[in-house]
Design a protein around this motif. Sequence first.
Motif, PDB file in Angstrom:
ATOM      1  N   GLU A 111       0.835  -1.205   0.000  1.00 37.80           N
ATOM      2  CA  GLU A 111       0.000   0.000   0.000  1.00 37.80           C
ATOM      3  C   GLU A 111       0.870   1.256   0.000  1.00 37.80           C
ATOM      4  OE1 GLU A 111      -3.185   2.444   2.808  1.00 37.80           O
ATOM      5  OE2 GLU A 111      -2.881   0.308   3.194  1.00 37.80           O
ATOM      6  N   PHE A 112       1.856   1.298   0.883  1.00 33.78           N
ATOM      7  CA  PHE A 112       2.728   2.478   0.933  1.00 33.78           C
ATOM      8  C   PHE A 112       3.548   2.636  -0.338  1.00 33.78           C
ATOM      9  CE2 PHE A 112       2.149   2.701   5.634  1.00 33.78           C
ATOM     10  CZ  PHE A 112       1.761   4.030   5.683  1.00 33.78           C
ATOM     11  N   LEU A 113       3.961   1.525  -0.931  1.00 36.93           N
ATOM     12  CA  LEU A 113       4.715   1.605  -2.183  1.00 36.93           C
ATOM     13  C   LEU A 113       3.857   2.259  -3.268  1.00 36.93           C
ATOM     14  CD1 LEU A 113       7.360   0.901  -3.668  1.00 36.93           C
ATOM     15  CD2 LEU A 113       6.278  -1.262  -4.322  1.00 36.93           C
ATOM     16  N   ILE A 114       2.603   1.823  -3.362  1.00 35.70           N
ATOM     17  CA  ILE A 114       1.701   2.402  -4.361  1.00 35.70           C
ATOM     18  C   ILE A 114       1.444   3.874  -4.060  1.00 35.70           C
ATOM     19  CG2 ILE A 114      -0.668   2.350  -5.291  1.00 35.70           C
ATOM     20  CD1 ILE A 114       1.264   0.125  -6.309  1.00 35.70           C
ATOM     21  N   LEU A 115       1.134   4.192  -2.823  1.00 40.04           N
ATOM     22  CA  LEU A 115       0.847   5.583  -2.468  1.00 40.04           C
ATOM     23  C   LEU A 115       2.052   6.490  -2.715  1.00 40.04           C
ATOM     24  CD1 LEU A 115      -1.272   5.076   0.779  1.00 40.04           C
ATOM     25  CD2 LEU A 115      -2.106   5.689  -1.513  1.00 40.04           C
ATOM     26  N   GLU A 116       3.235   6.020  -2.357  1.00 37.91           N
ATOM     27  CA  GLU A 116       4.438   6.840  -2.571  1.00 37.91           C
ATOM     28  C   GLU A 116       4.718   7.042  -4.055  1.00 37.91           C
ATOM     29  OE1 GLU A 116       6.048   8.640  -0.494  1.00 37.91           O
ATOM     30  OE2 GLU A 116       5.485   7.798   1.436  1.00 37.91           O
ATOM     31  N   THR A 117       4.458   6.018  -4.879  1.00 36.59           N
ATOM     32  CA  THR A 117       4.702   6.203  -6.315  1.00 36.59           C
ATOM     33  C   THR A 117       3.709   7.189  -6.916  1.00 36.59           C
ATOM     34  OG1 THR A 117       3.405   4.230  -6.916  1.00 36.59           O
ATOM     35  CG2 THR A 117       5.776   3.923  -6.628  1.00 36.59           C
ATOM     36  N   PHE A 118       2.471   7.182  -6.418  1.00 34.98           N
ATOM     37  CA  PHE A 118       1.494   8.161  -6.906  1.00 34.98           C
ATOM     38  C   PHE A 118       1.814   9.556  -6.395  1.00 34.98           C
ATOM     39  CE2 PHE A 118      -1.111   4.670  -8.353  1.00 34.98           C
ATOM     40  CZ  PHE A 118      -1.786   5.220  -9.429  1.00 34.98           C
ATOM     41  N   GLN A 119       2.489   9.651  -5.262  1.00 37.01           N
ATOM     42  CA  GLN A 119       2.823  10.948  -4.679  1.00 37.01           C
ATOM     43  C   GLN A 119       3.930  11.659  -5.449  1.00 37.01           C
ATOM     44  OE1 GLN A 119       5.802  11.657  -2.449  1.00 37.01           O
ATOM     45  NE2 GLN A 119       5.113  13.764  -2.274  1.00 37.01           N
ATOM     46  N   ALA A 120       4.733  10.916  -6.191  1.00 34.35           N
ATOM     47  CA  ALA A 120       5.876  11.506  -6.905  1.00 34.35           C
ATOM     48  C   ALA A 120       5.466  12.803  -7.613  1.00 34.35           C
ATOM     49  CB  ALA A 120       6.442  10.509  -7.917  1.00 34.35           C
ATOM     50  N   GLY A 121       6.118  13.890  -7.250  1.00 34.97           N
ATOM     51  CA  GLY A 121       5.864  15.184  -7.852  1.00 34.97           C
ATOM     52  C   GLY A 121       4.690  15.943  -7.254  1.00 34.97           C
ATOM     53  N   LEU A 122       4.018  15.351  -6.277  1.00 34.78           N
ATOM     54  CA  LEU A 122       2.872  15.987  -5.638  1.00 34.78           C
ATOM     55  C   LEU A 122       3.109  16.084  -4.136  1.00 34.78           C
ATOM     56  CD1 LEU A 122       0.134  13.883  -7.458  1.00 34.78           C
ATOM     57  CD2 LEU A 122       0.841  16.207  -8.044  1.00 34.78           C
ATOM     58  N   SER A 123       2.193  16.716  -3.436  1.00 35.32           N
ATOM     59  CA  SER A 123       2.325  16.783  -1.977  1.00 35.32           C
ATOM     60  C   SER A 123       1.698  15.539  -1.353  1.00 35.32           C
ATOM     61  CB  SER A 123       1.647  18.046  -1.431  1.00 35.32           C
ATOM     62  OG  SER A 123       0.252  17.940  -1.584  1.00 35.32           O
ATOM     63  N   TRP A 124       2.229  15.138  -0.210  1.00 36.61           N
ATOM     64  CA  TRP A 124       1.725  13.947   0.467  1.00 36.61           C
ATOM     65  C   TRP A 124       0.284  14.133   0.916  1.00 36.61           C
ATOM     66  CZ3 TRP A 124       2.254   9.108   0.286  1.00 36.61           C
ATOM     67  CH2 TRP A 124       1.793   8.272   1.305  1.00 36.61           C
ATOM     68  N   ILE A 125      -0.098  15.346   1.282  1.00 36.79           N
ATOM     69  CA  ILE A 125      -1.471  15.584   1.727  1.00 36.79           C
ATOM     70  C   ILE A 125      -2.459  15.305   0.590  1.00 36.79           C
ATOM     71  CG2 ILE A 125      -1.526  18.081   1.283  1.00 36.79           C
ATOM     72  CD1 ILE A 125      -3.110  16.272   4.321  1.00 36.79           C
ATOM     73  N   THR A 126      -2.048  15.547  -0.642  1.00 37.31           N
ATOM     74  CA  THR A 126      -2.890  15.228  -1.799  1.00 37.31           C
ATOM     75  C   THR A 126      -3.205  13.738  -1.820  1.00 37.31           C
ATOM     76  OG1 THR A 126      -1.939  17.040  -3.075  1.00 37.31           O
ATOM     77  CG2 THR A 126      -3.027  15.301  -4.337  1.00 37.31           C
ATOM     78  N   VAL A 127      -2.181  12.924  -1.581  1.00 41.38           N
ATOM     79  CA  VAL A 127      -2.357  11.474  -1.563  1.00 41.38           C
ATOM     80  C   VAL A 127      -3.184  11.048  -0.353  1.00 41.38           C
ATOM     81  CG1 VAL A 127      -1.143   9.260  -1.428  1.00 41.38           C
ATOM     82  CG2 VAL A 127      -0.254  11.075  -2.894  1.00 41.38           C
ATOM     83  N   LEU A 128      -2.869  11.606   0.809  1.00 44.77           N
ATOM     84  CA  LEU A 128      -3.635  11.249   2.011  1.00 44.77           C
ATOM     85  C   LEU A 128      -5.123  11.556   1.840  1.00 44.77           C
ATOM     86  CD1 LEU A 128      -1.564  12.285   5.169  1.00 44.77           C
ATOM     87  CD2 LEU A 128      -2.140   9.990   4.383  1.00 44.77           C
ATOM     88  N   ASN A 129      -5.419  12.691   1.232  1.00 44.51           N
ATOM     89  CA  ASN A 129      -6.817  13.068   1.020  1.00 44.51           C
ATOM     90  C   ASN A 129      -7.544  12.097   0.087  1.00 44.51           C
ATOM     91  OD1 ASN A 129      -7.058  15.340   2.684  1.00 44.51           O
ATOM     92  ND2 ASN A 129      -6.110  16.655   1.148  1.00 44.51           N
ATOM     93  N   LYS A 130      -6.799  11.417  -0.765  1.00 45.58           N
ATOM     94  CA  LYS A 130      -7.388  10.473  -1.724  1.00 45.58           C
ATOM     95  C   LYS A 130      -7.171   9.014  -1.324  1.00 45.58           C
ATOM     96  CE  LYS A 130      -6.847  13.576  -5.685  1.00 45.58           C
ATOM     97  NZ  LYS A 130      -8.156  13.553  -6.322  1.00 45.58           N
ATOM     98  N   ARG A 131      -6.587   8.784  -0.174  1.00 45.41           N
ATOM     99  CA  ARG A 131      -6.203   7.429   0.234  1.00 45.41           C
ATOM    100  C   ARG A 131      -7.379   6.448   0.231  1.00 45.41           C
ATOM    101  NH1 ARG A 131      -2.739   6.178   5.727  1.00 45.41           N
ATOM    102  NH2 ARG A 131      -1.995   4.110   5.157  1.00 45.41           N
TER     103      ARG A 131
END
Length: 188
Positions: free
Chosen positions: A34-54
């Motif tokens: 899960e973290f691997l996928i989330l971190e790869t989607f985060q590339a170039g974006l802010s982590w809060i963007t990913v957390l909000n869409k988790r």
Amino acid sequence: MKQRCFWVTDSKLYQDYHDNEWGEPVFDDAILFEFLILETFQAGLSWITVLNKRENFRKAFDNFNYIKIANYSEDKYESLLQDVGIIRNKLKVKSAITNAGLFMDVQKEFGSFSKFIWSYVNDKPIVNKFEKREDVPATTALSDTISKDLKKRGFKFVGSTVMYAYMQAIGMINDHTTDCFKYPNKID
């Protein structure tokens, strides 16, 4: 009021993530994926963007079930690109599918992905003593090495910066700053 790392905003979601997940050692392959996928989607974006869409990612990607994801059809891929709840980057979506299969290859080779990834730190988290934002690196020699190894295996979106963030997220590296309430006070 708790003193937290410099990057934590007043967002409850961010605070909960910082307080309960970030930097906590993870050995469960499902969570590591899960973290691997989330971190790869985060590339170039802010982590809060990913957390909000988790939660949307969880639904869209079958609760991060790597066996299902590795077998996604072209139709499923296309439907993911239409899902407004996730980050709809064609290359990142494709990489999630590719990386799921490669994740299982690593499991077969090492017995688990956890054994593979944690072997880089001899199964023991590295605890850094960073005092301020400027002290925390974006990459290290270790993140370079892991990135190169994963790329050699065919993984996508696993550059050194992504790998360093991944190591922080899964607790391989504890980068809570020394003023943070989560910083471990007793270091050998």
